[in-house]
Design a protein around this motif. Structure first.
Motif, mmCIF file in Angstrom:
data_model
loop_
_atom_site.group_PDB
_atom_site.id
_atom_site.type_symbol
_atom_site.label_atom_id
_atom_site.label_comp_id
_atom_site.label_asym_id
_atom_site.label_seq_id
_atom_site.Cartn_x
_atom_site.Cartn_y
_atom_site.Cartn_z
ATOM 1 N N LYS A 174 -107.901 78.860 -74.417
ATOM 2 C CA LYS A 174 -107.697 77.517 -74.366
ATOM 3 C C LYS A 174 -107.063 76.606 -73.015
ATOM 4 N N PRO A 175 -107.747 75.860 -72.389
ATOM 5 C CA PRO A 175 -106.661 74.711 -71.800
ATOM 6 C C PRO A 175 -105.832 75.066 -71.441
ATOM 7 N N ASN A 176 -105.278 75.131 -69.380
ATOM 8 C CA ASN A 176 -103.969 75.749 -69.274
ATOM 9 C C ASN A 176 -103.026 76.938 -69.540
ATOM 10 N N THR A 177 -104.120 77.417 -70.111
ATOM 11 C CA THR A 177 -103.045 79.195 -70.512
ATOM 12 C C THR A 177 -103.799 79.753 -69.950
ATOM 13 N N LEU A 178 -102.176 80.617 -68.996
ATOM 14 C CA LEU A 178 -101.986 81.700 -68.057
ATOM 15 C C LEU A 178 -103.131 83.514 -68.546
ATOM 16 N N ILE A 179 -103.906 83.515 -67.345
ATOM 17 C CA ILE A 179 -104.835 84.828 -67.487
ATOM 18 C C ILE A 179 -103.968 85.257 -66.442
ATOM 19 N N ALA A 180 -104.245 86.373 -66.877
ATOM 20 C CA ALA A 180 -104.427 87.729 -66.189
ATOM 21 C C ALA A 180 -105.282 88.689 -65.828
ATOM 22 N N HIS A 181 -106.271 88.447 -64.652
ATOM 23 C CA HIS A 181 -107.380 88.528 -64.793
ATOM 24 C C HIS A 181 -107.463 90.362 -63.632
ATOM 25 N N PRO A 182 -107.908 91.473 -63.718
ATOM 26 C CA PRO A 182 -107.850 92.803 -63.271
ATOM 27 C C PRO A 182 -107.971 92.876 -61.787
ATOM 28 N N VAL A 242 -106.095 78.182 -67.361
ATOM 29 C CA VAL A 242 -107.865 78.270 -67.230
ATOM 30 C C VAL A 242 -108.222 76.416 -67.404
ATOM 31 N N ALA A 243 -108.933 76.059 -66.740
ATOM 32 C CA ALA A 243 -109.128 74.266 -66.675
ATOM 33 C C ALA A 243 -109.939 74.146 -67.666
ATOM 34 N N ALA A 244 -111.008 74.407 -67.965
ATOM 35 C CA ALA A 244 -111.505 74.157 -68.942
ATOM 36 C C ALA A 244 -112.278 74.746 -70.364
ATOM 37 N N CYS A 245 -112.852 74.657 -71.060
ATOM 38 C CA CYS A 245 -113.584 75.642 -72.094
ATOM 39 C C CYS A 245 -115.062 75.159 -72.524
ATOM 40 N N VAL A 301 -115.095 80.136 -69.924
ATOM 41 C CA VAL A 301 -114.389 79.330 -69.147
ATOM 42 C C VAL A 301 -114.341 79.300 -67.687
ATOM 43 N N GLU A 302 -113.551 77.718 -67.268
ATOM 44 C CA GLU A 302 -113.418 77.938 -65.923
ATOM 45 C C GLU A 302 -112.340 78.361 -65.480
ATOM 46 N N VAL A 303 -111.680 78.608 -64.715
ATOM 47 C CA VAL A 303 -110.617 79.788 -64.684
ATOM 48 C C VAL A 303 -109.600 79.116 -62.568
ATOM 49 N N VAL A 304 -108.386 78.698 -62.229
ATOM 50 C CA VAL A 304 -108.883 78.832 -61.329
ATOM 51 C C VAL A 304 -107.780 79.719 -61.339
ATOM 52 N N PHE A 305 -107.956 80.607 -59.834
ATOM 53 C CA PHE A 305 -107.124 81.405 -59.080
ATOM 54 C C PHE A 305 -106.444 81.137 -57.793
ATOM 55 N N LYS A 306 -105.859 81.546 -57.292
ATOM 56 C CA LYS A 306 -105.697 81.714 -55.638
ATOM 57 C C LYS A 306 -107.170 81.178 -54.971
ATOM 58 N N SER A 307 -107.363 82.128 -55.325
ATOM 59 C CA SER A 307 -108.697 82.277 -54.370
ATOM 60 C C SER A 307 -110.006 81.022 -54.345
ATOM 61 N N LEU A 323 -116.021 82.258 -66.401
ATOM 62 C CA LEU A 323 -115.965 83.637 -66.871
ATOM 63 C C LEU A 323 -116.466 83.510 -68.198
ATOM 64 N N ARG A 324 -116.819 84.339 -68.499
ATOM 65 C CA ARG A 324 -118.129 84.969 -69.578
ATOM 66 C C ARG A 324 -116.256 84.467 -71.004
ATOM 67 N N SER A 325 -116.696 83.861 -72.257
ATOM 68 C CA SER A 325 -115.459 84.030 -73.408
ATOM 69 C C SER A 325 -116.406 83.805 -74.661
ATOM 70 N N ALA A 326 -115.285 84.286 -75.499
ATOM 71 C CA ALA A 326 -115.616 83.831 -77.156
ATOM 72 C C ALA A 326 -115.300 82.332 -77.108
ATOM 73 N N CYS A 327 -115.106 81.557 -76.112
ATOM 74 C CA CYS A 327 -114.778 80.083 -77.125
ATOM 75 C C CYS A 327 -115.907 78.939 -77.416
#
Length: 148
Positions: A110-118, A125-128, A133-139, A144-148
């Motif tokens: 869901k939006p505003n969920t924190l994700i740990a990517h390897p 998560v910015a948007a589904c 899902v669109e995820v904002v990372f430091k870089s 990313l693909r998801s089951a949303c």
């Protein structure tokens, strides 16, 4: 000097398709006053009329056209990563990094969920969208693909 109109049986210069040279040909067929079909007087082949090509006008030596200086094409520069990093810091600040969910392609986020990517690290998560899902990372932002 008057120019005589051509008729079938007259001689004309044409590019021979077999001899590969500009030779005398006999006119075989005409349509609307234009020579259409000819027969080579050298090899005897019959083909469509190919008139002599006009010689190209020679350029005056010493005078060259000015070349327009072209700028090399480059890809549009992306916005600096600093702005993405600032957005990431603002989004991650109210969230607890210990509660980050491990990313998997089968997970639902869901939006505003924190994700740990390897690979990309911790992101928010910015948007589904359907299946993504669109995820904002430091870089920067990643889709990313998801089951949303």
């Amino acid at each position: 000097m008057e120019r005589r109109t051509l008729t079938a049986g007259d001689m004309v210069d044409s590019q021979c398709t077999r001899c590969k040279a500009l030779l005398n040909h006999t006119i075989v067929a005409m349509v609307g006053g234009q020579v259409v079909r000819v027969k080579c007087n050298t090899c005897g082949s019959e083909h469509n009329h190919r008139p002599a090509k006009e010689p190209k006008a020679a350029a005056v030596k010493g005078v060259k056209a000015e070349k327009v200086a072209k700028t090399p094409r480059t890809r549009a520069a992306k916005a600096p990563a600093v702005s993405d990093e600032a957005i990431w810091e603002a989004m991650i600040e109210p969230l607890d990094p210990d509660l980050a969910v491990t990313y998997s392609m089968d997970g639902k986020f869901k939006p505003n969920t924190l994700i740990a990517h390897p690979v990309f690290g911790t992101g928010v998560v910015a948007a589904c969208q359907s299946g993504k899902v669109e995820v904002v990372f430091k870089s920067g932002r990643k889709l990313l693909r998801s089951a949303c």
